[in-house]
Enzyme design. Structure first.
Site, PDB file in Angstrom:
ATOM      1  N   ASP A 129      -5.504   4.474   4.156  1.00 37.46           N
ATOM      2  CA  ASP A 129      -6.931   4.626   3.894  1.00 37.46           C
ATOM      3  C   ASP A 129      -7.620   5.182   5.140  1.00 37.46           C
ATOM      4  OD1 ASP A 129      -6.588   3.611   1.393  1.00 37.46           O
ATOM      5  OD2 ASP A 129      -7.186   1.546   1.957  1.00 37.46           O
ATOM      6  N   HIS A 141     -14.102   4.763   0.766  1.00 32.92           N
ATOM      7  CA  HIS A 141     -13.051   5.205   1.697  1.00 32.92           C
ATOM      8  C   HIS A 141     -12.249   6.298   0.985  1.00 32.92           C
ATOM      9  CE1 HIS A 141     -10.736   2.457  -0.868  1.00 32.92           C
ATOM     10  NE2 HIS A 141      -9.631   3.072  -0.412  1.00 32.92           N
ATOM     11  N   HIS A 177      -8.364   7.185  -0.087  1.00 33.47           N
ATOM     12  CA  HIS A 177      -6.950   6.831  -0.161  1.00 33.47           C
ATOM     13  C   HIS A 177      -6.136   8.128  -0.115  1.00 33.47           C
ATOM     14  CE1 HIS A 177      -3.363   4.605  -1.386  1.00 33.47           C
ATOM     15  NE2 HIS A 177      -3.105   5.648  -2.180  1.00 33.47           N
ATOM     16  N   HIS A 194       0.841  -1.200   0.000  1.00 34.34           N
ATOM     17  CA  HIS A 194       0.000   0.000   0.000  1.00 34.34           C
ATOM     18  C   HIS A 194       0.876   1.250   0.000  1.00 34.34           C
ATOM     19  CE1 HIS A 194      -3.743   2.089   1.939  1.00 34.34           C
ATOM     20  NE2 HIS A 194      -3.756   2.167   0.607  1.00 34.34           N
TER      21      HIS A 194
END
Length: 263
Positions: A160, A235, A237, A156
């Site tokens: 998030d 959500h 990012h 990642h």
């Protein structure tokens, strides 16, 4: 000749007696005249009309009156001079007080202006250095560099924030929008360049409210959260980068905390 001589002699003797007698008579007359004159003088003076004689006393009285007038005039001129001097001093004092008041007012205005300028600079500095969280009252649901097959890089590249669809997304700090639109796997995304040369990215939004080239402030809304692009659900990012390109990401949590934002 003898007759003539005697006659002459008798004439001279008679003359001497006459002169002597006349002398006594004259003395008596003088005395008598003086006494009579002294006695008769008051009566004569009473019968005579009164008149002003210049005996010297009149001159003294006039001189005294003139001296009094001169002294009164001098006193009047002195009072006038004192009044004029007092007026001039009062005007000078008033001018000095006015000048002092003006100087104080100018100094006060200068101090107030400088204080306002300092406050404006402080406000600008605060505005430049103020950072906020991109989602209000949220939390990090996925950490930076978390592993998994969902990310093309294998990990990642951001964090998030938990957010329902349609939640307001805010610019974390003052900056200029350098990208606004579709970002492939990021879906609808915005990239902002900040004053310190760093960049922040906001992905998977359902809609955007800024455009490229626009300057934004900390806390300004830039769009609404969603689930566009490579996303498993609504959500936000969020990435922090040293450059505008992919792969320049840095720890977003550490970045926000370095700017005073606790997440």
């Amino acid at each position: 000749m003898a007759f003539g001589s005697r006659a002459a002699g008798k004439h001279r003797g008679s003359s001497r007696l006459s002169r002597k007698t006349a002398g006594y008579a004259g003395i008596a007359a003088v005395v008598t005249t003086g006494v009579v004159g002294s006695l008769a003088g008051p009566a004569f003076a009473a019968d005579k009309a009164p008149s002003v004689e210049d005996t010297g006393l009149n001159t003294i009285v006039v001189a005294d009156e003139l001296a009094g007038e001169i002294q009164a005039q001098a006193h009047s001129q002195q009072r006038a001079a004192e009044a004029a001097a007092a007026k001039a001093q009062a005007e000078a004092d008033a001018k000095q007080r006015a000048a002092e008041a003006k100087a104080k007012a100018e100094a006060r205005a200068k101090a107030e202006r400088e204080a306002a300028e300092r406050a404006a600079r402080d406000e600008e500095r605060k505005r430049l250095n103020t950072f906020v969280a991109p989602i209000t009252d949220s939390y990090v649901s996925t950490q930076w560099h978390a592993g998994g097959g969902m990310w093309s890089s294998g990990s990642h590249t951001g964090i998030d924030f938990h957010a329902a669809s349609g939640t307001e997304v805010h610019a974390v700090g003052l900056g200029t929008v350098v990208e606004a639109g579709w970002g492939g796997a990021y879906g609808n995304n915005v990239v902002i360049k900040h004053a310190d040369g760093t960049y922040t990215q906001y992905g998977h939004m359902t809609s955007l409210s800024v455009s490229v080239g626009q300057q934004v402030a900390a806390g300004q809304q830039i769009g609404l959260s969603g689930s566009t692009g490579n996303s498993s659900g609504p959500h936000l990012h969020f990435e922090a980068r040293t450059g505008a390109e992919y792969g320049t990401d840095i720890d977003p949590v550490a970045y926000l905390r370095s700017h005073g934002v606790n997440v």
